[in-house]
Design a protein around this motif. Structure first.
Motif, PDB file in Angstrom:
ATOM      1  N   MET A  36       0.833  -1.195   0.000  1.00  0.00           N
ATOM      2  CA  MET A  36       0.000   0.000   0.000  1.00  0.00           C
ATOM      3  C   MET A  36       0.879   1.260   0.000  1.00  0.00           C
ATOM      4  SD  MET A  36      -2.722   1.241   2.935  1.00  0.00           S
ATOM      5  CE  MET A  36      -1.416   1.506   4.137  1.00  0.00           C
ATOM      6  N   ILE A  37       0.427   2.245  -0.741  1.00  0.00           N
ATOM      7  CA  ILE A  37       1.105   3.534  -0.726  1.00  0.00           C
ATOM      8  C   ILE A  37       0.280   4.465   0.175  1.00  0.00           C
ATOM      9  CG2 ILE A  37       1.921   5.495  -2.118  1.00  0.00           C
ATOM     10  CD1 ILE A  37       3.219   2.930  -3.045  1.00  0.00           C
ATOM     11  N   ALA A  38       0.902   4.950   1.233  1.00  0.00           N
ATOM     12  CA  ALA A  38       0.202   5.851   2.146  1.00  0.00           C
ATOM     13  C   ALA A  38       0.746   7.265   1.960  1.00  0.00           C
ATOM     14  CB  ALA A  38       0.401   5.396   3.590  1.00  0.00           C
ATOM     15  N   ASN A  39      -0.116   8.156   1.497  1.00  0.00           N
ATOM     16  CA  ASN A  39       0.298   9.555   1.313  1.00  0.00           C
ATOM     17  C   ASN A  39      -0.128  10.352   2.544  1.00  0.00           C
ATOM     18  OD1 ASN A  39       1.075   9.785  -1.776  1.00  0.00           O
ATOM     19  ND2 ASN A  39      -0.749   8.515  -1.662  1.00  0.00           N
ATOM     20  N   GLU A  54      -3.373   1.204  10.075  1.00  0.00           N
ATOM     21  CA  GLU A  54      -4.728   1.719  10.307  1.00  0.00           C
ATOM     22  C   GLU A  54      -5.629   1.536   9.101  1.00  0.00           C
ATOM     23  OE1 GLU A  54      -4.827   5.970  11.878  1.00  0.00           O
ATOM     24  OE2 GLU A  54      -2.872   5.812  10.894  1.00  0.00           O
ATOM     25  N   TYR A  55      -5.036   1.214   7.965  1.00  0.00           N
ATOM     26  CA  TYR A  55      -5.799   1.182   6.726  1.00  0.00           C
ATOM     27  C   TYR A  55      -6.145  -0.237   6.298  1.00  0.00           C
ATOM     28  CZ  TYR A  55      -4.076   5.768   7.318  1.00  0.00           C
ATOM     29  OH  TYR A  55      -3.805   6.975   7.890  1.00  0.00           O
ATOM     30  N   ASP A  56      -5.649  -1.217   7.068  1.00  0.00           N
ATOM     31  CA  ASP A  56      -5.996  -2.603   6.818  1.00  0.00           C
ATOM     32  C   ASP A  56      -6.215  -3.280   8.174  1.00  0.00           C
ATOM     33  OD1 ASP A  56      -6.395  -5.137   6.028  1.00  0.00           O
ATOM     34  OD2 ASP A  56      -4.469  -5.399   4.994  1.00  0.00           O
TER      35      ASP A  56
END
Lengths: 287, 253, 95
Positions: free
Chosen positions: C1-4, C44-46
């Motif tokens: 995943m790319i987290a910006n 936090e995103y998965d």
């Protein structure tokens, strides 16, 4: 007191065909946003009931109220719900939540069900933020950004304009097409400066609708520039309050050259729906 | 012969008339929406009140974000050049110039001879300029002129979470609902802008003497917060809002 | 995943970008940041994943422009300390 032009409508919905008392697992999701809160209840993974209402100054109360409203007339109570996930800006304020999950993850998961697993890009334009999310066929996030620093490209920015022009926010989208030709977009990104610019345009004799068109177009341009960072891949969907604003949605689709998918569901419940889906997975996993 | 400098800012138009390096007359007015007309009428008004005929003016130089409105000027210079020129001519010891106006913040580093070495801008976002204070003033029902003095009466440190002026307005309203004192909110607002100007200034680097110009130099609370942030003393320019107009007037002398 | 992590406002793009496929949550980037904006935390995103990842602390996500400015990333030859510290090239920045 002056009339407030920027409030969204409140509503609830319940399924007529589902018997919730059949032993299937019941899970809930609550999305406490800055402007509105949604609650979703799933029975065995099927959408059973949902609601959307204004977030009051008391977030925990808003969470409770939205869930109660979703359950109204269903015969179900909070006790029947096995697992609840809270999400959104006020997610830590859902008193009956078993777990909280970021709205990024919930939106991707919710959109995956609402629009089908072919969805790869989600743009969520909320009241106080704008999220651009890429996901895989399972609704798992692969790339994202969230802009909650700047009001440009958020519902709040549009509300400021609706207020300035004394136009109900639900009408903004339609009115933006009542122009002879598409005006150039408002040039300032910053909402404060754009407001000054718009006041100047009105003074120059521009019709209200033309100013609205110029702002819808600026907003579309702004969110497209956010999308460019993560890249847009088919299928593309827009969720959140602004998804109801055709003035912005159609201009975004035009600028990126990709049509947005439609759904039979209400686009505003994507976050709460995703939360309820995660609630089901987590309950089954015993987490 | 007289030289005129016109600074058409986002909020106000400032004009100075100079002769032999001295300011003979100066005045300002709101830029408004008829900026061109307002610039010309302010120019004519100044000449009239100072009893100067237009033919005695040898050069008009314009600057500021709306410098095009001064269509009758013979030449125009950038805002950074005007600020540096004006500040270093009045304060030759200046190595750093901080200019905070209505819609823009600038930090300029000079070599001690008035030559610009480096600069940074806070622009196109209301958070880093006077517009931020003005928006909060609306929510607080506090005129911008009273912001500085009132905030000086507070010694509280309330952090503001919102960076954007639009979101910060809601935060100010919440603070008011929570019965936070007006003076404490005013200080929080000044501190927020000052911290943004501080990091911009640290980014380009600074060296004494530091001169502060632009309308925000009149906000004492902001000045105090800026001094605290940079951990050094700052020279406050006299008539700070006119410095760039002076810089324009004497440019190429 | 790319987290910006970060934002875009009228004045520009300000993102610290973490590639979670490369980041193993070692935390080498955390102590080198002079502003202390980084941390290692759960993803936090998965919510179904158990891996740790580097992330920008929540309180800094709206002010990266200011927090990161002392590192002067606009100088062409300069590499940010966090970028340099990551042996997996998991960290990049947008400006």
């Amino acid at each position: 007191m002056a009339k407030e032009f920027w409030r969204w409508k409140e509503y609830n919905w319940k399924s007529e065909n589902i018997n919730w008392n059949n032993g299937a697992i019941i899970t809930g999701g609550v999305d406490v946003g800055s402007v509105s809160s949604q609650a979703v209840v799933l029975v065995g993974g099927e959408l059973f009931a949902y609601s959307s209402m204004r977030t009051g100054s008391d977030s925990p109360m808003s969470a409770v109220n939205s869930m109660n409203w979703a359950l109204e007339g269903t015969g179900m109570t909070l006790e029947n719900i096995k697992y609840v996930v809270g999400t959104g800006y006020g997610r830590v304020n859902v008193p009956f939540a078993n777990k909280t999950i970021t709205e990024i993850a919930c939106h991707a998961r919710g959109a995956n069900l609402m629009y089908g697993n072919s969805v790869r890009t989600i743009l969520d334009m909320g009241g106080q933020d704008c999220k651009a999310i890429r996901c895989d066929e399972k609704g798992k996030v692969t790339n994202f950004l969230m802009n909650d620093k700047c009001a440009a490209g958020t519902g709040r920015g549009m509300e400021v304009f609706a207020d300035l022009l004394s136009v109900p926010i639900e009408d903004v989208g339609e009115l933006s097409f009542y122009v002879e030709e598409e005006p150039p977009p408002v040039s300032s990104t910053c909402v404060v400066f754009a407001k000054t610019e718009a006041t100047g345009l009105l003074r120059e004799g521009w019709h209200k609708n033309k100013v609205i068109a110029a702002y819808c177009s600026a907003m579309a341009h702004r969110v497209v520039s956010l999308l460019e960072r993560i890249g847009v891949e088919d299928d593309f969907v827009i969720t959140g309050g602004i998804a109801k604003n055709v003035g912005v949605v159609r201009r975004i689709a035009k600028e990126i050259g990709i049509k947005t998918l439609e759904t039979e569901y209400d686009s505003q419940i994507a976050g709460a729906l995703g939360a309820a889906l995660f609630a089901r997975s987590l309950a089954e996993k015993g987490k | 012969m007289y030289k005129v400098g016109i600074d058409v800012g986002a909020k106000n138009i400032k004009i100075v008339v100079m002769k032999d390096g001295e300011v003979i007359a100066k005045d300002q007015c709101l830029a408004g929406f008829e900026t061109k007309e307002n610039t010309l009428s302010l120019y004519q008004k100044i000449l009239e009140s100072a009893n100067i005929s237009e033919s005695d003016v040898s050069k008009i130089t314009a600057t500021g974000s709306g410098k095009k409105a001064a269509y009758f000027a013979q030449n125009s210079i950038t805002e950074v050049t005007a600020a540096a020129k004006g500040a270093t001519s009045l304060y030759p010891s200046a190595h750093s110039i901080i200019d905070v106006g209505a819609e823009e913040g600038k930090s300029i580093r000079c070599d001690g001879n008035g030559k610009i070495v480096d600069f940074a801008l806070n622009e196109k976002c209301a958070a880093g300029a006077g517009a931020f204070i003005e928006s909060m003033g609306r929510a607080l029902e506090l005129p911008i002129e009273q912001f500085g003095e009132l905030s000086m009466q507070s010694d509280k440190e309330i952090p503001m979470n919102a960076q954007c002026a639009v979101f910060a307005e809601s935060e100010v309203v919440s603070l008011m609902h929570a019965k936070t004192e007006k003076k404490d909110i005013a200080k929080a607002v000044n501190d927020a802008v000052a911290s943004r100007i501080t990091s911009m200034t640290r980014k380009v680097g600074f060296e004494k003497d530091i001169v502060l110009i632009g309308g925000m130099a009149k906000n004492t609370g902001f000045v105090q917060a800026l001094k605290k942030g940079l951990e050094t003393d700052i020279i406050l320019a006299k008539d700070p809002e006119y410095i760039s107009a002076i810089g324009a007037a004497i440019y190429n002398d | 995943m790319i987290a910006n992590f970060g934002y875009k406002d009228g004045s520009g793009d300000f993102y610290i970008i973490i590639d979670t496929d490369k980041c193993n949550g070692c935390g080498d980037c955390v102590p080198v940041c002079p502003a202390g904006i980084l941390e290692v935390r759960d993803n936090e995103y998965d919510p179904m994943a158990d891996d740790l990842m580097a992330a920008v602390k929540e309180e800094f996500r709206k002010k990266i422009k200011y927090s990161c400015s002392p590192c002067k990333p606009d100088n062409i030859d300069y590499t940010l300390p966090c970028v340099k510290a990551c042996q997996f090239d998991a960290i990049t920045h947008s400006w």
